[in-house]
Design an enzyme around this catalytic site. Structure first.
Site, PDB file in Angstrom:
ATOM      1  N   ARG A  54       0.080  -1.412  -0.023  1.00 25.61           N
ATOM      2  CA  ARG A  54      -0.427  -0.252  -0.461  1.00 25.61           C
ATOM      3  C   ARG A  54       0.897   1.141  -0.335  1.00 25.61           C
ATOM      4  O   ARG A  54       2.273   1.227   0.278  1.00 25.61           O
ATOM      5  CB  ARG A  54      -0.933   0.171   0.850  1.00 25.61           C
ATOM      6  CG  ARG A  54      -0.762  -0.246   2.351  1.00 25.61           C
ATOM      7  CD  ARG A  54      -0.362   0.383   3.779  1.00 25.61           C
ATOM      8  NE  ARG A  54      -1.113   2.119   3.527  1.00 25.61           N
ATOM      9  CZ  ARG A  54       0.233   2.289   4.277  1.00 25.61           C
ATOM     10  NH1 ARG A  54       1.530   1.807   4.174  1.00 25.61           N
ATOM     11  NH2 ARG A  54       0.487   3.990   3.909  1.00 25.61           N
ATOM     12  N   ARG A  91      -6.420  -0.484  -7.947  1.00 24.84           N
ATOM     13  CA  ARG A  91      -6.480   0.718  -7.135  1.00 24.84           C
ATOM     14  C   ARG A  91      -7.293   1.869  -8.754  1.00 24.84           C
ATOM     15  O   ARG A  91      -5.952   2.481  -8.353  1.00 24.84           O
ATOM     16  CB  ARG A  91      -5.858   0.874  -5.996  1.00 24.84           C
ATOM     17  CG  ARG A  91      -6.172  -1.007  -5.606  1.00 24.84           C
ATOM     18  CD  ARG A  91      -5.453   0.270  -4.123  1.00 24.84           C
ATOM     19  NE  ARG A  91      -6.001   0.355  -2.774  1.00 24.84           N
ATOM     20  CZ  ARG A  91      -6.128   0.961  -1.790  1.00 24.84           C
ATOM     21  NH1 ARG A  91      -4.491   1.163  -1.847  1.00 24.84           N
ATOM     22  NH2 ARG A  91      -6.813   1.598  -1.190  1.00 24.84           N
ATOM     23  N   GLN A 192      -4.137   2.086   9.748  1.00 27.24           N
ATOM     24  CA  GLN A 192      -2.713   2.016   9.178  1.00 27.24           C
ATOM     25  C   GLN A 192      -1.654   2.989  10.107  1.00 27.24           C
ATOM     26  O   GLN A 192       0.114   2.364   9.673  1.00 27.24           O
ATOM     27  CB  GLN A 192      -2.275   2.494   8.125  1.00 27.24           C
ATOM     28  CG  GLN A 192      -2.815   2.033   7.219  1.00 27.24           C
ATOM     29  CD  GLN A 192      -4.503   1.984   6.524  1.00 27.24           C
ATOM     30  OE1 GLN A 192      -5.533   1.983   7.138  1.00 27.24           O
ATOM     31  NE2 GLN A 192      -5.071   1.854   5.341  1.00 27.24           N
ATOM     32  N   ASP A 233      -2.410  11.053  -2.509  1.00 32.01           N
ATOM     33  CA  ASP A 233      -3.023  10.177  -3.319  1.00 32.01           C
ATOM     34  C   ASP A 233      -2.984  10.319  -4.654  1.00 32.01           C
ATOM     35  O   ASP A 233      -3.068  10.425  -5.630  1.00 32.01           O
ATOM     36  CB  ASP A 233      -4.183   9.505  -3.182  1.00 32.01           C
ATOM     37  CG  ASP A 233      -3.453   7.831  -1.634  1.00 32.01           C
ATOM     38  OD1 ASP A 233      -3.326   7.111  -1.875  1.00 32.01           O
ATOM     39  OD2 ASP A 233      -3.608   7.838  -0.561  1.00 32.01           O
TER      40      ASP A 233
END
Length: 346
Positions: A54, A91, A192, A233
């Site tokens: 990730r 993704r 996370q 992101d």
């Protein structure tokens, strides 16, 4: 010609050994450090979607390295093109994956495409390391002495090939004696922050305290947070930022309490073709992630099995709430963004 098959390459969370790609399973950290094979397109996509690998930069790098390895093994161009398409769709929110694969696609068109893909994949890894360092160099100048900083999700070596984006800034600030403490949001629903960032900061020797996401407002109200540092992101053309769910909440809180809110990201996270945050695709994830928890520590479910769940992986923070975009090229101000810094260049 340098080949990945003869090169042993390792970052914090991915490595190539004897011509095979391996990833550090980020679902079992911090209890166990397990390396998993990611040596086929199907395996890597499974790992990406399960968040075993990730972080926007790392997803793009792992896909690029696998494509180069497959090219070296003699996979035909047509099959490599199909692999590239499948990886691109794994993704939807992280634009680094799209940007890296666009470069690998250009390499695939080269006359000597095997060598070109290997060269491009290695170049992407080295570039990411350099980008992390530049981000940290610019960001550390914004950190005041004796700072209490708050961060969200995970933005360190587990998410990049280098020292990380926001965590890279924290590391360099710590090395300069500027950090009193880092508040680490646990980052629900997949933790996370609690599982990965707490582990990384501990390994780096950076003082921290772990908090539930809902505790951030109370800390800010008490004057115990000097700045918020997050990653990204995707950065849209108007400066809006998509990042891990919960980032927007922190930005609203920081704005209300007049606390600086910084986004640290490489230029590869910028998507000039995306006009604003509303145009960023937001991944919806499985309901089980909210109804319970699982990982290296085991499994527990606390919600009714049939509970309806809304579980977006990301949210969008409007540019108006961001104090500065800390890129590898420098610190971009709200004024620069309003003047069109992130807009497509003709």
């Amino acid at each position: 010609m340098q080949t990945l098959n003869t090169l042993d390459l390792q970052t914090t969370s991915l490595k190539i050994v004897d011509g095979k790609l391996w990833i550090l399973d980020q679902q079992t950290l911090p209890q166990r450090q397990e390396w998993l094979s990611a040596d086929t397109v199907e395996l890597l996509i499974e790992h990406i979607q399960a968040l075993r690998v990730r972080g926007a930069p790392l997803i793009g790098l792992s896909a690029s390295l696998l494509l180069a390895l497959l090219a070296e093994r003699g996979l035909p161009q047509a099959q490599l093109e199909q692999a590239l398409i499948a990886l691109r769709e794994s993704r939807p929110t992280a634009v680094n994956l799209m940007n890296n694969l666009a470069r690998m696609q250009q390499a695939l068109l080269h006359a000597n495409w095997v060598a070109a893909m290997t060269h491009e994949a290695l170049r992407l890894v080295e570039e990411d390391r350099e980008l992390c360092e530049r981000i940290a160099q610019h960001g550390v100048q914004l950190v005041k002495p004796d700072s209490n900083l708050l961060t969200h999700c995970n933005t360190g070596g587990l998410a990049t090939a280098g020292i990380g984006t926001a965590i890279g800034v924290l590391l360099r600030a710590h090395q300069q004696g500027k950090i009193k403490q880092v508040w680490v949001d646990e980052t629900r629903p997949l933790l996370q922050g609690g599982r990965l960032t707490a582990w990384e900061l501990g390994e780096l020797g950076i003082p921290y305290q772990l908090i539930c996401d809902s505790m951030a407002a109370s800390l800010m109200a008490q004057g115990r947070v000097d700045a918020v540092w997050v990653g990204a992101d995707r950065i849209a053309a108007n400066g809006d930022v998509a990042n891990k769910i919960g980032t927007y909440s922190l930005a609203v809180l920081a704005n209300y309490h007049r606390i600086p809110f910084y986004v640290a990201a490489p230029h590869t996270t910028h998507d000039p073709d995306c006009p604003n945050g509303a145009a960023i695709p937001i991944e919806q994830r499985d309901a089980s992630e909210v109804k319970g928890v699982s990982g290296g520590f085991g499994h527990c479910q606390w919600a009714p099995a049939n509970a309806p769940v809304y579980n977006p992986a990301f949210d969008v923070t409007p540019a108006a709430l961001i104090s500065g975009w800390v890129l590898d090229s420098g610190v971009i101000t709200p004024g620069q963004v309003a003047a069109g810094f992130f807009q497509p260049k003709n």
